[in-house]
Design a protein around this motif. Structure first.
Motif, PDB file in Angstrom:
ATOM      1  N   MET A 135       0.829  -1.200   0.000  1.00  0.00           N
ATOM      2  CA  MET A 135       0.000   0.000   0.000  1.00  0.00           C
ATOM      3  C   MET A 135       0.869   1.259   0.000  1.00  0.00           C
ATOM      4  O   MET A 135       0.634   2.191  -0.776  1.00  0.00           O
ATOM      5  N   ALA A 191     -10.324   3.184  -1.900  1.00  0.00           N
ATOM      6  CA  ALA A 191      -9.879   1.787  -1.770  1.00  0.00           C
ATOM      7  C   ALA A 191     -11.004   0.930  -1.193  1.00  0.00           C
ATOM      8  O   ALA A 191     -11.216  -0.215  -1.629  1.00  0.00           O
ATOM      9  N   ILE A 371      -4.876  -0.784  -3.797  1.00  0.00           N
ATOM     10  CA  ILE A 371      -5.053  -1.035  -2.363  1.00  0.00           C
ATOM     11  C   ILE A 371      -6.319  -1.855  -2.120  1.00  0.00           C
ATOM     12  O   ILE A 371      -6.332  -2.793  -1.318  1.00  0.00           O
ATOM     13  N   SER A 375      -6.668  -5.799  -0.469  1.00  0.00           N
ATOM     14  CA  SER A 375      -7.282  -5.773   0.866  1.00  0.00           C
ATOM     15  C   SER A 375      -8.344  -6.841   1.044  1.00  0.00           C
ATOM     16  O   SER A 375      -9.121  -6.794   2.012  1.00  0.00           O
ATOM     17  N   GLY A 387      -4.632   1.658   6.925  1.00  0.00           N
ATOM     18  CA  GLY A 387      -4.000   2.554   5.958  1.00  0.00           C
ATOM     19  C   GLY A 387      -3.463   3.799   6.626  1.00  0.00           C
ATOM     20  O   GLY A 387      -2.350   4.259   6.328  1.00  0.00           O
TER      21      GLY A 387
END
Length: 547
Positions: A135, A191, A371, A375, A387
């Motif tokens: 990330m 994201a 991202i 995830s 994050g």
């Protein structure tokens, strides 16, 4: 004897026939294999959206042409548009940043945060460190390294910062503010939306427009959806060009110490080509290659910070001044987020805050998508708060250690940093002079150079992957784009940065590219955010109904 010979002849004939049959079978299999390959290739070609791929391609070629042939006119036009947007729409950019940050907190701490990006019982695919590394490096990692050293130099002589008093403290506080929660919130809200779209709704179209389906409905598949996707690709290319052109001169300055015979322009071109080769290689190795490179980058990054903190001779100052600046940023966060310079006295917001919000917004096409895709198995709350912890935390550590080290050189009269900058008018040369004050300076320069190469490679392999996904009309979950398509985007992403290098565009003109591209992207970010809230609310009702 004759009977025996006849038997042997017959056996030979049978063996030959068997050999011929085998050869025929092998030839047939080869033909069928080729036919299958041809069929697959034909099917892949049919799945590619040539409009999404082709229009940005020809537009970039056109932009490159104008940057090469008419550099002054191109820069003048860009600056004019940038000044108009920065002045007339300051509230739009600043208000959007504040809204998205507050929205990220609302999503994380509300029932939306409980949604798992995948099946309800699914576990994360990557460990926290691997996930956080990918990330962090998918964002503006190479630029973070560059700006960490010199951001305070840019602010300390600004009239607005001087008017606040204790300019060194405010310069450090603004460095943290411009790279802190608000810009990262753009990434984390989107994201979450993209992760929900990919892993919960399992949409086959991996594009910006698909994240707007809850509001746009059937218009997603029409002209409006196409327009959003083409706009997203333009923004992606603008962000790529800007970030490549920001930090590569520092790498060139370092490399000139090693190769003094080469000019800065030649070295910059070499850096772009080598970086392109690195991220293309990593990209073609798939997600495992990206994950491995991201972890290596993160270890390099923290090794550099640790060396400067422990061996630079400024550890106590870094801790004390960093803690003070962090407190100042937290205390004045609302004022910093809403300052618009209404009387037009100093132009600080449009020169800095608006530029940074725009800079991060144009990266919102690729980084949040990446991202969101990595995830899978995490809740939305884990994605947003994780994050902030890893992304914002790593960014703050970088600015506090590297920025306060160079600031300490000025304040304790170990090196006249501001005088060097005033004389050279080059942040890149100033940073190199600061690094040369460290023990074993050549080692530090090489470590920084390797780190920036690796950071650029990890940032752009994720961008090229997302751009490749955009080229397909549909992709099933977990399916990766074809290697040829990935290679195409890997090369395309490097063209505009090369054009900007040869046109000798100034930093102001590079900032203009981001601010202009970010203006329409802001509306799309709002559309995606509200679409996500609507679709996620519907999903939670569906889950309650099943229970």
């Amino acid at each position: 004897m004759e009977v025996k010979e006849d038997m042997e002849v017959k056996e030979d004939m049978e063996v030959k026939k068997e050999m011929e049959v085998k050869k025929e079978m092998e030839v047939k299999k080869e033909m069928e294999g080729k036919e299958d390959m041809d069929v697959k290739e034909t099917e892949n070609r049919k799945r590619i959206d040539y409009g999404i791929t082709g229009i940005p391609f020809f537009a970039i070629l056109l932009l490159c042409f104008f940057f090469f042939i008419y550099p002054e006119n191109s820069n003048r036009i860009l600056s004019g548009i940038r000044n108009f947007l920065g002045t007339e729409f300051a509230v739009y950019y600043l208000g959007l940043g504040a809204f998205v940050f507050l929205l990220s907190l609302y999503i994380a701490f509300s029932s939306y945060g409980d949604i798992v990006l995948g099946k309800p019982d699914e576990k994360p695919k990557y460990s926290f460190f691997t996930w956080g590394s990918m990330m962090f490096t998918a964002g503006l990692a190479a630029d973070i390294l560059f700006y960490s050293f010199c951001e305070w130099i840019s602010y300390v002589r600004e009239p607005y910062v001087e008017s606040l008093g204790r300019r060194e403290e405010w310069a450090t506080a603004y460095s943290l503010f411009h790279w802190g929660p608000i810009p990262w919130s753009f990434y984390l809200v989107l994201a979450s939306a993209f992760g929900f779209m990919l892993h919960v709704r399992k949409r086959s179209k991996q594009r910006y427009s698909e994240a707007c389906r809850a509001i746009l409905k059937e218009k997603t598949d029409g002209v409006l959806g196409k327009g959003i996707d083409i706009l997203a690709i333009f923004a992606l290319l603008a962000g790529t060009a800007t970030t490549f052109s920001v930090a590569t001169p520092l790498m060139a300055e370092i490399m000139q110490k090693i190769f003094p015979a080469l000019s800065v322009r030649e070295l910059t071109l070499l850096i772009l080509i080598v970086t392109c080769a690195l991220y293309t290689f990593s990209l073609l190795k798939g997600m495992m290659g990206i994950a491995l490179l991201a972890k290596a980058c993160t270890w390099l990054f923290y090794a550099l910070l640790a060396y400067i903190f422990f061996f630079g001779g400024s550890g106590q100052f870094i801790l004390k001044h960093g803690f003070l600046a962090l407190g100042k940023m937290i205390e004045h966060f609302p004022t910093m987020a809403s300052y618009t310079d209404p009387m037009g006295e100093n132009h600080f917001p449009e020169n800095w805050t608006i530029f940074y919000w725009a800079y991060w917004m144009v990266w919102c096409v690729a980084s949040p998508f990446f991202i969101g895709s990595i995830s899978k198995g995490r809740t939305i709350r884990q994605t947003i708060l994780g994050g902030y912890i890893f992304g914002v935390g790593s960014t703050f550590v970088s600015f506090l250690v590297l920025g306060n080290y160079t600031l300490s050189l000025e304040l304790f009269h170990r090196l006249p940093v501001l005088a060097i900058y005033e004389k050279t008018q080059s942040l890149y040369e100033t940073v190199v002079r600061c690094l040369e004050t460290l023990p074993f300076a050549p080692f530090v320069l090489v470590l920084l150079l390797l780190g920036m190469f690796a950071f650029y490679a990890t940032s752009f392999d994720s961008i090229a992957l997302v751009a490749s996904q955009y080229s397909y009309k549909s992709l099933s979950e977990g399916e990766e784009p074809g290697k040829k398509v990935q290679g195409f985007w890997a090369i395309l992403l490097i063209l505009l940065p090369i054009a900007l290098v040869f046109s000798e565009s100034s930093m102001v003109n590079l900032q203009s590219v981001s601010i202009i591209a970010a203006f329409p992207i802001g509306f799309v970010i709002l559309l995606i955010s509200f679409s996500f809230l609507k679709d996620a609310k519907k999903y939670m009702k569906e889950e309650k109904g099943r229970d």
